[in-house]
Design a protein around this motif. Structure first.
Motif, mmCIF file in Angstrom:
data_model
loop_
_atom_site.group_PDB
_atom_site.id
_atom_site.type_symbol
_atom_site.label_atom_id
_atom_site.label_comp_id
_atom_site.label_asym_id
_atom_site.label_seq_id
_atom_site.Cartn_x
_atom_site.Cartn_y
_atom_site.Cartn_z
ATOM 1 N N ARG A 184 -28.079 3.054 -25.441
ATOM 2 C CA ARG A 184 -28.333 2.826 -24.090
ATOM 3 C C ARG A 184 -26.732 2.536 -23.572
ATOM 4 N NH1 ARG A 184 -32.543 -1.882 -24.244
ATOM 5 N NH2 ARG A 184 -31.501 -2.203 -26.262
ATOM 6 N N ILE A 185 -26.213 3.233 -22.806
ATOM 7 C CA ILE A 185 -24.812 3.168 -22.163
ATOM 8 C C ILE A 185 -24.534 3.388 -20.897
ATOM 9 C CG2 ILE A 185 -23.796 3.605 -24.397
ATOM 10 C CD1 ILE A 185 -22.974 6.429 -23.424
ATOM 11 N N SER A 186 -23.698 2.821 -20.237
ATOM 12 C CA SER A 186 -23.457 2.959 -18.733
ATOM 13 C C SER A 186 -22.467 4.144 -18.573
ATOM 14 C CB SER A 186 -22.669 1.604 -18.124
ATOM 15 O OG SER A 186 -21.554 1.679 -18.807
ATOM 16 N N PRO A 187 -22.169 4.705 -17.460
ATOM 17 C CA PRO A 187 -21.158 5.834 -17.283
ATOM 18 C C PRO A 187 -19.825 4.960 -17.520
ATOM 19 C CG PRO A 187 -22.431 5.584 -15.394
ATOM 20 C CD PRO A 187 -22.881 4.649 -16.122
ATOM 21 N N ILE A 188 -18.961 5.655 -17.666
ATOM 22 C CA ILE A 188 -17.384 5.233 -17.903
ATOM 23 C C ILE A 188 -16.851 4.881 -16.646
ATOM 24 C CG2 ILE A 188 -15.114 6.063 -18.538
ATOM 25 C CD1 ILE A 188 -16.292 8.139 -20.560
ATOM 26 N N LYS A 189 -16.163 3.688 -16.658
ATOM 27 C CA LYS A 189 -15.611 3.073 -15.535
ATOM 28 C C LYS A 189 -14.250 3.292 -15.785
ATOM 29 C CE LYS A 189 -15.383 -1.361 -12.939
ATOM 30 N NZ LYS A 189 -15.692 -2.736 -13.116
ATOM 31 N N ASP A 190 -13.461 3.680 -14.659
ATOM 32 C CA ASP A 190 -12.082 3.369 -14.786
ATOM 33 C C ASP A 190 -11.337 2.143 -13.777
ATOM 34 O OD1 ASP A 190 -9.206 3.932 -14.662
ATOM 35 O OD2 ASP A 190 -9.391 6.117 -14.226
ATOM 36 N N SER A 191 -10.793 1.433 -14.561
ATOM 37 C CA SER A 191 -10.338 0.082 -13.916
ATOM 38 C C SER A 191 -8.770 0.346 -13.701
ATOM 39 C CB SER A 191 -10.557 -0.932 -14.630
ATOM 40 O OG SER A 191 -11.960 -1.186 -14.821
ATOM 41 N N GLY A 192 -8.277 1.392 -13.398
ATOM 42 C CA GLY A 192 -7.021 1.408 -13.234
ATOM 43 C C GLY A 192 -6.042 1.094 -14.415
ATOM 44 N N GLY A 193 -5.158 0.219 -14.160
ATOM 45 C CA GLY A 193 -4.481 -0.566 -14.918
ATOM 46 C C GLY A 193 -4.774 -1.301 -15.959
ATOM 47 N N CYS A 194 -6.181 -1.560 -15.832
ATOM 48 C CA CYS A 194 -6.788 -2.138 -16.900
ATOM 49 C C CYS A 194 -7.512 -1.201 -17.918
ATOM 50 C CB CYS A 194 -8.092 -3.267 -16.556
ATOM 51 S SG CYS A 194 -7.219 -4.757 -15.811
ATOM 52 N N GLY A 195 -7.590 0.036 -17.664
ATOM 53 C CA GLY A 195 -8.063 1.044 -18.535
ATOM 54 C C GLY A 195 -9.301 1.481 -18.214
ATOM 55 N N LYS A 196 -10.035 2.281 -19.137
ATOM 56 C CA LYS A 196 -11.435 2.699 -19.152
ATOM 57 C C LYS A 196 -12.158 2.118 -20.145
ATOM 58 C CE LYS A 196 -9.697 7.395 -17.526
ATOM 59 N NZ LYS A 196 -9.772 8.738 -17.965
ATOM 60 N N SER A 197 -13.652 2.034 -19.727
ATOM 61 C CA SER A 197 -14.547 1.404 -20.411
ATOM 62 C C SER A 197 -16.068 1.695 -19.980
ATOM 63 C CB SER A 197 -14.240 -0.260 -20.342
ATOM 64 O OG SER A 197 -14.770 -0.581 -18.940
ATOM 65 N N PHE A 198 -16.854 1.433 -20.871
ATOM 66 C CA PHE A 198 -18.208 1.650 -20.650
ATOM 67 C C PHE A 198 -19.103 0.575 -21.557
ATOM 68 C CE2 PHE A 198 -17.483 4.664 -23.947
ATOM 69 C CZ PHE A 198 -18.465 4.411 -24.890
ATOM 70 N N ASP A 199 -20.151 0.280 -20.766
ATOM 71 C CA ASP A 199 -21.140 -0.582 -21.545
ATOM 72 C C ASP A 199 -22.105 -0.282 -22.351
ATOM 73 O OD1 ASP A 199 -19.828 -2.600 -19.854
ATOM 74 O OD2 ASP A 199 -21.341 -2.546 -18.383
ATOM 75 N N VAL A 200 -22.415 -0.756 -23.455
ATOM 76 C CA VAL A 200 -23.357 -0.528 -24.565
ATOM 77 C C VAL A 200 -24.415 -1.585 -24.593
ATOM 78 C CG1 VAL A 200 -23.521 0.208 -26.968
ATOM 79 C CG2 VAL A 200 -21.562 0.932 -25.598
ATOM 80 N N LEU A 201 -25.699 -1.228 -24.855
ATOM 81 C CA LEU A 201 -26.568 -2.440 -25.385
ATOM 82 C C LEU A 201 -26.875 -1.941 -26.925
ATOM 83 C CD1 LEU A 201 -29.104 -2.621 -22.413
ATOM 84 C CD2 LEU A 201 -27.669 -4.440 -23.329
ATOM 85 N N ASP A 202 -26.590 -3.111 -27.538
ATOM 86 C CA ASP A 202 -26.970 -2.725 -29.031
ATOM 87 C C ASP A 202 -28.433 -2.835 -29.083
ATOM 88 O OD1 ASP A 202 -27.772 -5.494 -29.419
ATOM 89 O OD2 ASP A 202 -26.391 -6.079 -30.868
ATOM 90 N N PRO A 203 -29.261 -2.313 -30.378
ATOM 91 C CA PRO A 203 -30.578 -2.428 -30.383
ATOM 92 C C PRO A 203 -31.332 -3.891 -29.991
ATOM 93 C CG PRO A 203 -29.441 -1.472 -32.180
ATOM 94 C CD PRO A 203 -28.547 -2.082 -31.431
ATOM 95 N N ASP A 204 -30.455 -4.896 -30.191
ATOM 96 C CA ASP A 204 -31.136 -6.014 -30.007
ATOM 97 C C ASP A 204 -30.876 -6.574 -28.285
ATOM 98 O OD1 ASP A 204 -32.214 -7.140 -32.428
ATOM 99 O OD2 ASP A 204 -30.422 -6.785 -33.011
ATOM 100 N N GLY A 205 -30.134 -5.544 -27.533
ATOM 101 C CA GLY A 205 -30.008 -6.056 -26.122
ATOM 102 C C GLY A 205 -28.617 -6.946 -25.797
ATOM 103 N N ASN A 206 -27.740 -6.886 -26.975
ATOM 104 C CA ASN A 206 -26.377 -7.546 -26.684
ATOM 105 C C ASN A 206 -25.756 -6.706 -26.111
ATOM 106 O OD1 ASN A 206 -26.712 -10.067 -28.336
ATOM 107 N ND2 ASN A 206 -27.084 -8.758 -30.188
#
Length: 152
Positions: free
Chosen positions: A120-142
């Motif tokens: 379970r992941i989110s789309p990639i987010k481009d935060s400009g000068g802070c770089g690119k990232s995306f969210d992940v949920l581990d199997p326990d919902g962290n």
């Protein structure tokens, strides 16, 4: 008289690292419900490794703590919890991360690989000068942020 407020601006900040009380982050504890499932996710999906000198291996059903390690940085201790506690907090009405992991592989390749694995992941987010990232949920919902680092 009553309560007095201390003006923190009058305090002198440590000027060098040697003066700081805390010198590094030694370990981050991550709550999990199913230890084997968590180890499989962090090791086989995110690429952490297990120090077999510090952990019983293979993972046994009664293991309540397992130490895993990234390529560099603080170790992670997966801790089997009694309840449903998770890593996350709310900020401005949205869930926020406690754990931010810097990834070394190409962000598009990593994102595609995790989608194909059914993570379970989110789309990639481009935060400009802070770089690119995306969210992940581990199997326990962290809630975890996978971050590709600052743009060069």
């Amino acid at each position: 008289m009553g309560d007095q407020v201390i003006n923190n601006c009058e305090k002198t900040l440590p000027s060098v690292r040697e003066e700081a009380t805390v010198k590094s982050v030694a370990c981050i504890e991550v709550p999990v419900e199913d230890m084997q499932r968590a180890v499989d996710f962090y090791v086989f999906q995110l690429g952490f490794y297990i120090n077999t000198a510090k952990n019983r291996f293979p993972i046994e059903p009664d293991n309540t703590e397992v130490f895993i390690y990234p390529a560099s940085g603080a170790e992670i201790m997966l801790v089997k919890t009694d309840g449903e506690e998770r890593l996350a907090f709310t900020h401005k009405g949205k869930p926020n991360h406690v754990l931010i992991l810097e990834i070394s592989e190409d962000i598009l390749k990593c994102h595609s690989r995790l989608i194909e694995a059914g993570i379970r992941i989110s789309p990639i987010k481009d935060s400009g000068g802070c770089g690119k990232s995306f969210d992940v949920l581990d199997p326990d919902g962290n809630l975890i942020k996978l971050w590709f680092g600052y743009p060069s």
